[in-house]
Design an enzyme around this catalytic site. Structure first.
Site, mmCIF file in Angstrom:
data_model
loop_
_atom_site.group_PDB
_atom_site.id
_atom_site.type_symbol
_atom_site.label_atom_id
_atom_site.label_comp_id
_atom_site.label_asym_id
_atom_site.label_seq_id
_atom_site.Cartn_x
_atom_site.Cartn_y
_atom_site.Cartn_z
ATOM 1 C CB CYS A 73 9.248 4.172 -3.066
ATOM 2 S SG CYS A 73 7.752 3.991 -3.105
ATOM 3 C CB CYS A 75 4.017 7.176 -1.438
ATOM 4 S SG CYS A 75 4.425 5.727 -1.999
#
Lengths: 283, 187
Positions: A241, A263
Site C-alpha cells: 500500500c 504493513c
C-alpha cells in the site's frame, strides 16, 4: 445467538465479578499489576488466556469485537479467539478497526488512532518488566512499592555499552504517570508512543494471573536517558500500500532470499489499498 | 404477600451486569464523566445506581459495610438475597455504602498496602444529585481538566496524596454514577 450451554461470554458470573473488580483497581492505580484468580480457559497458556478473560468480563451484548495477532485479523490465534467469542457471547465481530468497540490484541496497536469509544485489550505473556532481571516475585513487589527501578536503567545502559544503542526492539519498559514501571506487552517499540491514547487500555496475563490498566490520556513515558527514545521501524514503505508511517513485517518471498516489507496491521493496509494506494510490490 | 427483598435486581444477570460494569468502568476510567444505568434495580433507601453497583461488584468473596442510616433490616435482606455479600465493619470492608456524612471520617477504611495497593476499599457514596460542575479534576483518564460536584475537596486531596494507596469512589444519585479513583487530583 449464544449457544444455550454457555453463560454470556463463557465465564460464570462470579468469575466475571472478580475480574471486573481487578480491572477497576487496575484503572485506579495505572500501571500496577493487580493479582487475579485466572481461570483455565479452553486454549493453552500463551494463546491469550488473560486477554480473553478480560475481554469476557468487559464485553456487553451490544459490542462489536475485533481480534488481531501481530496486527493481522486472519492468523490462527486471532481467528480462533474471534470464533470463541462469537460462539460463547453471540456478539458481532469485525476486522475493521474503526467499526470495533472492543479490540483484543496480541503484540500490536492498530495504526488507525483509536477513539474515546473504544477499548483495547492486550494479551500479555510476562507482565512483570523486572522479571528477567529479578526472578523473585517477593523482591520485584518490593521494588515496585519503593519505586526502585535502577536495575532497569542499568540493563538499558548495558545495552548501549554492548551494542551502541538500546537493543530492546519490543516490550520496551515504560513509566506510567511517573510512578509504576510497566511492561507494555511485546508490542514493537514503534508502537510505544501510541499508548497515550483516547481509548481505555486493559492488559491481561492469564498464566501469570495479573491484570493492569491505563485510563485514557494516561502519561506513558518510555524509559530512556538523555539520548531520545527511538521508535524504530524498517526503513521502507509498505510494498503493498506504500504507507510510510506504518510498522512493517519482513516477508521472505522465494528461495533466493528476495523479500518484501508489508504493513503488519492488515486492516490498515487493506483500507489504504481500497482507497487506491499502491506500493511497488502490489500486483 | 409482600416480599420487598425479592424486588429489583437483575432479570438477566449476565447481560445486565455486563452493561452496568461497562458504565462503572467507563466512569472510573474517565473520572468526572457521569454514566446512566437502567432504572428499577434497587429498593429504598438505595438509588438504582447504587443498587446496580452492589449487584455487579459485590458477592460472597467481598465484604460490605453499610453505614447506620443504610443499615436497615429490609436492605440487609435485599442485599443478602441478591448478592450474598457478608456485612462487616469499616476496617475490613472492600465496599462501603452510605451518604458522604455517614462515611466520613475516611481513615476508617483500608487504603491498601505499599505491596498491594489494590487491597483498598471502594466507597459507594449516595448523593442528592451529580453535576458536571464544582471541584476541578485532573489526572489519568482526563485529557486536561473536568468538573464534578464533590461533597468536599480536602478529603479527596488527602486521598490523592497517598497514591498509589488510597480509596476509590463511586458517587451515585438516582440512575447516575460517577467514579473518581485515587489517581484523580482534586482542586
Amino acid at each position: 445467538m449464544t449457544e444455550e450451554a454457555y453463560n454470556f461470554a463463557y465465564l460464570n458470573e462470579q468469575t466475571k465479578r472478580m475480574i471486573r473488580r481487578a480491572i477497576l483497581k487496575g484503572l485506579a492505580t495505572p500501571g500496577y499489576q493487580v493479582p487475579f484468580a485466572s481461570r483455565e480457559m479452553p486454549m493453552p497458556y500463551g494463546w491469550g488466556t488473560g486477554g480473553v478473560q478480560v475481554s469476557a468480563a468487559t464485553l456487553t451484548p451490544e459490542d462489536t469485537f475485533k481480534v488481531i495477532d501481530q496486527g493481522a485479523d486472519d492468523t490462527t490465534n486471532a481467528v480462533s479467539i474471534r470464533k470463541f467469542v462469537e460462539r460463547t457471547a453471540g456478539i458481532a465481530t469485525t476486522t475493521k478497526t474503526s467499526d470495533a468497540k472492543v479490540i483484543q490484541t496480541r503484540h500490536r496497536i492498530p495504526e488507525a488512532p483509536l477513539t474515546e469509544d473504544q477499548i483495547l485489550i492486550y494479551q500479555v505473556p510476562i507482565p512483570e518488566p523486572l522479571r528477567f532481571l529479578e526472578p523473585r516475585e517477593t523482591e520485584t513487589r518490593k521494588m515496585h512499592s519503593r519505586e526502585d527501578y535502577g536495575l532497569m536503567h542499568v540493563k538499558l545502559y548495558e545495552d548501549i555499552a554492548q551494542h551502541g544503542h538500546i537493543a530492546t526492539p519490543y516490550a520496551y519498559p515504560v513509566r506510567v504517570e511517573g510512578r509504576y514501571l510497566m511492561d507494555p506487552s511485546p508490542i514493537p517499540k514503534f508502537d510505544t508512543p501510541k499508548m497515550e491514547m483516547a481509548a481505555i487500555q486493559l492488559f491481561g496475563a492469564g498464566r501469570e494471573q495479573r491484570i493492569y490498566a491505563l485510563p485514557p490520556y494516561t502519561k506513558v513515558t518510555p524509559l530512556d536517558f538523555e539520548d531520545p527514545f527511538d521508535p524504530s521501524k524498517a526503513p521502507h514503505p509498505c510494498g503493498l500500500c506504500g504507507a510510510e508511517d506504518a510498522y512493517l513485517d519482513e516477508v521472505i518471498t522465494d528461495d533466493t532470499g528476495r523479500r518484501m516489507f508489508v504493513c503488519s496491521d492488515t486492516d490498515y493496509c487493506e483500507t489504504r489499498r481500497e482507497a487506491g494506494h499502491r506500493g511497488k510490490d502490489a500486483a | 404477600m409482600q416480599t420487598p427483598s425479592l424486588q429489583g435486581g437483575f432479570a438477566e444477570p449476565a447481560r445486565e451486569a455486563a452493561m452496568v460494569f461497562r458504565d462503572i468502568m467507563t466512569a472510573m476510567a474517565r473520572p468526572g464523566q457521569i454514566e446512566t444505568v437502567a432504572p428499577g434495580l434497587g429498593i429504598a433507601p438505595l438509588s438504582d445506581a447504587a443498587a446496580a453497583v452492589v449487584l455487579t461488584l459485590c458477592d460472597a468473596d467481598t465484604k460490605l459495610y453499610l453505614t447506620p442510616r443504610h443499615d436497615t433490616e429490609a436492605l440487609r435482606r435485599w442485599i443478602a438475597f441478591h448478592t450474598g455479600v457478608p456485612l462487616t465493619g469499616p476496617q475490613e470492608a472492600d465496599f462501603a455504602l452510605g451518604a458522604w456524612d455517614d462515611l466520613t471520617p475516611l481513615n476508617r477504611f483500608r487504603p491498601g498496602t505499599a505491596d498491594y495497593p489494590d487491597q483498598s476499599a471502594t466507597l459507594i457514596v449516595e448523593c442528592e444529585a451529580l453535576d458536571p460542575q464544582g471541584a476541578m479534576l485532573s489526572g489519568p483518564g482526563i485529557q486536561s481538566t473536568t468538573e464534578l460536584s464533590l461533597p468536599e475537596v480536602k478529603a479527596f486531596r488527602r486521598n490523592a496524596q497517598q497514591f498509589p494507596l488510597g480509596l476509590d469512589f463511586i458517587f451515585t444519585a438516582g440512575v447516575q454514577l460517577a467514579a473518581p479513583p485515587r489517581s484523580t487530583k482534586v482542586t
